[in-house]
Design a protein around this motif. Structure first.
Motif, PDB file in Angstrom:
ATOM      1  N   ALA A 200      -5.380   9.783  -8.929  1.00  0.00           N
ATOM      2  CA  ALA A 200      -5.012  11.113  -8.937  1.00  0.00           C
ATOM      3  C   ALA A 200      -4.375  11.806  -7.572  1.00  0.00           C
ATOM      4  N   SER A 202      -2.421   9.674  -6.054  1.00  0.00           N
ATOM      5  CA  SER A 202      -1.356   9.212  -5.868  1.00  0.00           C
ATOM      6  C   SER A 202      -0.104   9.990  -6.604  1.00  0.00           C
ATOM      7  N   THR A 203       1.036   9.395  -6.432  1.00  0.00           N
ATOM      8  CA  THR A 203       2.187  10.178  -7.224  1.00  0.00           C
ATOM      9  C   THR A 203       2.675   9.293  -8.144  1.00  0.00           C
ATOM     10  N   ALA A 204       1.929   8.127  -8.716  1.00  0.00           N
ATOM     11  CA  ALA A 204       2.554   7.253  -9.754  1.00  0.00           C
ATOM     12  C   ALA A 204       3.016   7.748 -10.992  1.00  0.00           C
ATOM     13  N   GLU A 205       2.284   9.050 -11.332  1.00  0.00           N
ATOM     14  CA  GLU A 205       2.538   9.686 -12.840  1.00  0.00           C
ATOM     15  C   GLU A 205       2.202   8.587 -13.958  1.00  0.00           C
ATOM     16  N   GLY A 222       8.557   3.143 -16.750  1.00  0.00           N
ATOM     17  CA  GLY A 222       9.824   3.650 -16.236  1.00  0.00           C
ATOM     18  C   GLY A 222      10.827   2.871 -15.991  1.00  0.00           C
ATOM     19  N   ALA A 223      11.924   3.157 -15.114  1.00  0.00           N
ATOM     20  CA  ALA A 223      13.032   2.199 -15.111  1.00  0.00           C
ATOM     21  C   ALA A 223      12.467   0.912 -14.447  1.00  0.00           C
ATOM     22  N   ALA A 226      12.189   0.556 -10.858  1.00  0.00           N
ATOM     23  CA  ALA A 226      11.214   1.355 -10.103  1.00  0.00           C
ATOM     24  C   ALA A 226       9.607   0.858 -10.413  1.00  0.00           C
ATOM     25  N   ILE A 230       6.617   1.082  -8.038  1.00  0.00           N
ATOM     26  CA  ILE A 230       5.230   2.170  -8.140  1.00  0.00           C
ATOM     27  C   ILE A 230       4.041   1.191  -8.341  1.00  0.00           C
TER      28      ILE A 230
ATOM     29  N   TYR B 127      -0.712  20.212  -5.095  1.00  0.00           N
ATOM     30  CA  TYR B 127      -0.398  20.431  -6.644  1.00  0.00           C
ATOM     31  C   TYR B 127       0.184  21.772  -6.871  1.00  0.00           C
ATOM     32  N   ARG B 214      -0.318  17.432 -10.127  1.00  0.00           N
ATOM     33  CA  ARG B 214       0.130  16.842  -8.820  1.00  0.00           C
ATOM     34  C   ARG B 214       1.481  17.024  -8.713  1.00  0.00           C
ATOM     35  N   ALA B 215       1.726  17.468  -7.303  1.00  0.00           N
ATOM     36  CA  ALA B 215       3.263  17.611  -7.223  1.00  0.00           C
ATOM     37  C   ALA B 215       3.798  16.221  -7.045  1.00  0.00           C
ATOM     38  N   PRO B 216       5.083  16.239  -7.559  1.00  0.00           N
ATOM     39  CA  PRO B 216       5.838  14.967  -7.593  1.00  0.00           C
ATOM     40  C   PRO B 216       6.166  14.460  -6.233  1.00  0.00           C
ATOM     41  N   GLU B 217       6.359  13.260  -6.136  1.00  0.00           N
ATOM     42  CA  GLU B 217       6.585  12.520  -4.739  1.00  0.00           C
ATOM     43  C   GLU B 217       7.992  12.884  -4.295  1.00  0.00           C
ATOM     44  N   ASP B 281      12.521  14.735 -11.067  1.00  0.00           N
ATOM     45  CA  ASP B 281      11.328  14.684 -10.183  1.00  0.00           C
ATOM     46  C   ASP B 281      10.342  13.574 -10.433  1.00  0.00           C
ATOM     47  N   GLY B 282       9.533  13.173  -9.525  1.00  0.00           N
ATOM     48  CA  GLY B 282       8.543  12.014  -9.901  1.00  0.00           C
ATOM     49  C   GLY B 282       8.351  11.179  -9.056  1.00  0.00           C
ATOM     50  N   PRO B 283       8.068   9.926  -9.200  1.00  0.00           N
ATOM     51  CA  PRO B 283       7.702   8.932  -8.139  1.00  0.00           C
ATOM     52  C   PRO B 283       9.205   8.457  -7.606  1.00  0.00           C
ATOM     53  N   GLN B 286      11.236   5.914  -9.365  1.00  0.00           N
ATOM     54  CA  GLN B 286      12.026   6.269 -10.375  1.00  0.00           C
ATOM     55  C   GLN B 286      12.962   7.441 -10.466  1.00  0.00           C
TER      56      GLN B 286
END
Lengths: 369, 484
Positions: A200, A202-205, A222-223, A226, A230, B127, B214-217, B281-283, B286
């Motif tokens: 949670a 992390s920003t790995a989504e 993902g790509a 990427a 990640i 967040y 969670r806010a994107p990186e 937005d995101g990692p 990515q």
């Protein structure tokens, strides 16, 4: 249903409406089903004399590939739908493990799987629905555009209604592009709470975070360029080096077998370990799994006896909402499978409006609805 | 009981400062963001607690007095249009943030809390609250719930309905119910799903539990300028077709760019017939991969200038033109109508062509600003009332909605039906569709007192079966309702 129930297999929405009108003319009660993969779910149905089975109502009505939108009849199998849209690099973001299930059945039972962490549950994929009420009325809501706020959202009301408001004739769902690459970061954990806390932060989504009772598997998609980066970063923060690119065979499997009790306990996200501990305490020997980060823990328990099943479920309800999803007949007879429900009188009023004679899947839903 | 008697009852229970009866003060509430429709409410109350809301609603129910709830009043469909014979319940004093629980990824707020406040509270923890309607600096969460508000970033994140996990609602008879909460999948019918987006017709939300994300990186905002709308449209199709899911894709045409330049000097590339704002937005890895792909697709489609916002200040500058566009057309036109329609994304080019043809054949200019990623158009129909263009402009505006429907779209993507578009509901839905929707209404509000006259073109008596209406509608015969 009774053993001599008549089974009807409509091939069109009009057929389905005819069948409903015939049921009404006969003053009969009816079971509505798709492929029957979740007939054990819900409370025991009262007796019905007609079965409406949607498996021949299974056409793809429209796949608007450029719009990532699919309209399909309720009886189409989820697996077939996935195969059809995968040919265009797309997927319906629903992965309940009952792979023979029909799309209508998935919606009617709100069945979900690991992907719910990223994409949500059936309610979140649905952008339009056509239903047939008990008196044969055909009605739709929503449409085939992903953004639309015109009128009430009947789709959400029918999602998870277990066929008690009407039969789903067809649905329109949004699709997602299939990500080109995936990695699975795995870390052993007897209790998944700490792993979740790290994911949670992390920003790995991740697309999914699944716990099978022993190991947490984090699915990163993902790509090509990427996912490795990640996954490595995530693995580092989880203290593991196990990164693969294939899903384990048990990924997302329900932890119970036929004849056992299947339980779903939902919890606030910070209470994951509390939920796990309660299930271990109340259901000794149970197999557990969790949609980590979604607030859902599952348990599969070989039944000891009805009385201890009832006591265990009662105890779990002090921890979180506990649904006895699947269970042998004797257990379902003795246990309130749904448990306490908020605003149940309002739900009864909704049922009375949609199915005033209570013909559809009688008894299967909450509070005897 | 008269409204005057109710007013003294409410004054006794809620206090002097919570009841408005002065005509001049009532006038403040005569319309929402759609100012074309006005009605001075019979009475305004401003409750501070759920108990007060419940009391007011219960008394209205007992006395058969209709009531309308209102948040910040930024709605654009007249959904909070009050009634002369009714009570307007203004929720803007219920502004407590009751909880921000980061580990649970939830916040609990009262309905008067302003949308942006949620993200402000969540931001220090890394967040945010995803739905971001363009009025987010002033619009309230209660109004967002009523309207199922979206925003520029709903392409990736979805609408309010996807982010509400719990509600406390006052039902139209005054009963208070708690639905859902912190945990997912509440047992029973999805009443939250039915309630969110019901435009204030099923009750009043007095507490809302929302998901925090969670806010994107990494965030990457690209401004791409094209010679023509067709080129920009081709870029959008290519991006989506490549399986890239940006957080937002916004498009503006030459006329709206001109207006934005005049209003806020946003400095978009000169000579652009269309601009795209693509936000990813995101990692970081990515976003990096998608970012270069997006640039390639834009260039291949004919973009003559690409600008990458490298920090928050540059990002704000890129968004400035887009966010000011509605108000900015006031610089280039005396009057304007903001339309809200949806078409399948693949029909965008054709519909925009049709709109252009419509504009040239009627002499009414139309500026286009829209959420290109999800096909949600916001044509701005420009006219001058003093030159007698109002009627023609309204015709153009209506015709645009018909074009949306002809392409399988919707009459509203985010502004709602409210009072404004209920006539068009019959174009989009059959009588049976609407009757079945109203079964939900009858379960929640059998007396039809909660924001009556909104959403549906024809009210129905609860107890009728769908599709079995014969002769004139009973409410119509009784002179209570008109059929559109």
């Amino acid at each position: 249903m009774s053993s001599d129930a008549v089974t009807v297999t409509p091939e069109s929405t009009a057929d389905l409406a005819d069948a409903m009108r015939a049921v009404e003319a006969d003053d009969a009660r009816v079971s509505i089903r798709g492929a029957g993969t979740k007939q054990g779910w819900g409370a025991l149905s009262r007796e019905t004399s007609v079965v409406i089975e949607t498996t021949r109502l299974a056409r793809v009505i429209e796949h608007a590939t450029g719009d990532l939108v699919l309209t399909v009849e309720a009886g189409a199998r989820l697996t077939d739908v996935q195969n059809a849209v995968a040919a265009h690099g797309q997927r319906l973001a629903l992965d309940p493990p009952e792979r023979d299930a029909t799309i209508g059945g998935v919606v009617a039972s709100a069945a979900s799987g690991p992907w719910r962490l990223r994409y949500g549950t059936p309610r979140d994929q649905l952008i339009g629905i056509t239903v047939v009420l008990a008196d044969g009325t055909i009605a739709k809501s929503g449409g085939k555009v992903v953004k639309n706020v015109a009128g009430y959202d009947l789709g959400k009301l029918f999602t998870g209604s277990f066929g008690t408001l009407g039969a789903i004739a067809s649905v329109t769902v949004k699709l997602q592009p299939i990500p080109p690459a995936m990695r699975i970061v795995s870390v052993a954990a007897d209790e998944p709470g700490a792993v979740w806390a790290a994911v949670a932060r992390s920003t790995a989504e991740p697309t999914a975070v699944e716990w099978d009772g022993r190991t947490v598997h984090v699915l990163v998609e993902g790509a090509h360029a990427a996912v490795e980066a990640i996954a490595s970063t995530l693995a580092g923060s989880l203290g593991t080096t196990t990164i693969t690119d294939t899903l384990p065979a048990t990924f997302g499997a329900r932890p119970w077998s036929p004849g056992e009790i299947g339980i779903k306990l939902t919890h606030r996200l910070s209470a994951l370990d509390t939920a796990v501990a309660a299930l271990r305490r109340e259901l000794p020997g149970a197999r557990l799994s969790a949609h980590v980060g979604s607030g859902v823990v599952w348990a599969g328990w070989p039944v000891a006896d009805v009385a201890s099943a009832r006591a265990a479920v009662e105890a779990l309800r002090t921890v979180g909402s506990t649904v006895v999803v699947d269970a042998p007949f004797e257990v379902k007879q003795a246990v309130d499978v749904w448990g306490p429900v908020a605003a149940v009188s309002l739900m009864r009023r909704i049922k009375d409006q949609f199915d005033p004679d209570h013909r559809l899947n009688p008894g299967r839903f909450v509070d005897g609805i | 009981m008269t409204l005057a008697a109710l007013a003294s009852d409410f004054t006794r229970v809620l206090g002097d400062d919570s009841v408005i009866t002065e005509r001049a003060a009532l006038r403040t509430y005569e319309c929402d963001g759609l100012t074309a429709y006005r009605c001075i409410p019979g009475l305004v109350v401003l409750p501070r607690t759920t108990a007060q809301v419940s009391y007011v609603v219960r008394r209205c129910h007992e006395e058969s007095v209709p009531f309308v709830a209102r948040g910040s009043g930024t709605g654009l469909s007249g959904g909070a249009l009050p009634m002369e014979t009714g009570v307007l319940i203004v929720m803007s004093r219920m502004t407590n943030v009751r909880a921000v629980d980061i580990e649970d990824e939830r916040a609990v707020v009262e309905p008067g809390v302003v949308n942006l406040e949620l993200s402000r509270r969540a931001a220090p923890h890394g967040y945010f609250y995803a739905p971001d309607p363009s009025s987010q600096q002033v619009c309230s969460i209660g109004g967002n719930v009523a309207e199922n508000s979206g925003g520029a970033h709903c392409l990736k994140y979805g609408f309010t309905a996807h982010h509400v996990t719990g509600l406390e609602v006052v039902l139209p008879d005054g009963t208070v119910e708690k639905l859902g909460g912190y945990a997912p999948d509440p047992v029973g019918y999805d009443l939250i799903g039915a309630f969110v987006g019901s435009e204030g017709t099923l009750g009043i939300a007095t507490e809302v539990t929302v998901r925090l994300m969670r806010a994107p990186e990494s965030v990457r905002t690209l401004l791409a300028a094209f010679r023509t709308m067709d080129d920009a449209g081709a870029a959008v199709s290519a991006i989506i077709g490549a399986g890239i899911l940006p957080a937002a894709i916004e498009m503006m045409d030459a006329l709206s760019i001109e207006a934005a330049e005049a209003a806020v000097a946003c400095g978009y590339p000169a000579g652009a017939g269309a601009v795209l704002i693509v936000e990813l937005d995101g990692p970081a890895a990515q976003v990096e991969a998608d970012g270069s792909a997006v640039e390639d697709h834009c260039s291949a489609a004919g973009a003559f200038e690409l600008r990458l916002a490298v920090d928050d200040a540059e990002r704000a500058q890129v968004w400035r033109g887009r966010k000011s566009a509605f108000a900015a057309v006031g610089r280039i036109s005396a009057d304007y109508i903001v339309q809200d329609g949806v078409v399948p994304r693949t029909a965008l080019a054709e519909v925009l062509g049709d709109i252009a043809a419509l504009a040239s054949s009627t002499g009414i200019r139309v500026a286009n600003v829209f959420h290109a990623g999800d096909g949600n158009l916001h044509p701005l129909v420009l006219f001058d009332e003093s030159k007698g263009e109002t009627e023609r402009a309204e015709e153009v505006s209506t015709r645009i909605l018909e074009l949306c429907l002809e392409h399988g779209g919707s009459i509203t993507g985010e502004h709602g039906v409210g009072h404004d578009k209920k006539k068009q509901m019959s174009r989009m839905f059959t009588a049976d569709d609407l009757d079945v929707m109203q079964l939900v209404r009858c379960a929640f509000d059998p007396a039809s007192l909660c924001n009556p006259g909104k959403v549906f073109p024809t009210p129905r008596l609860c107890g009728e079966r769908p599709g079995r209406r014969t002769g004139a509608h009973p409410l119509q015969e009784a002179g209570v309702a008109d059929v559109f």
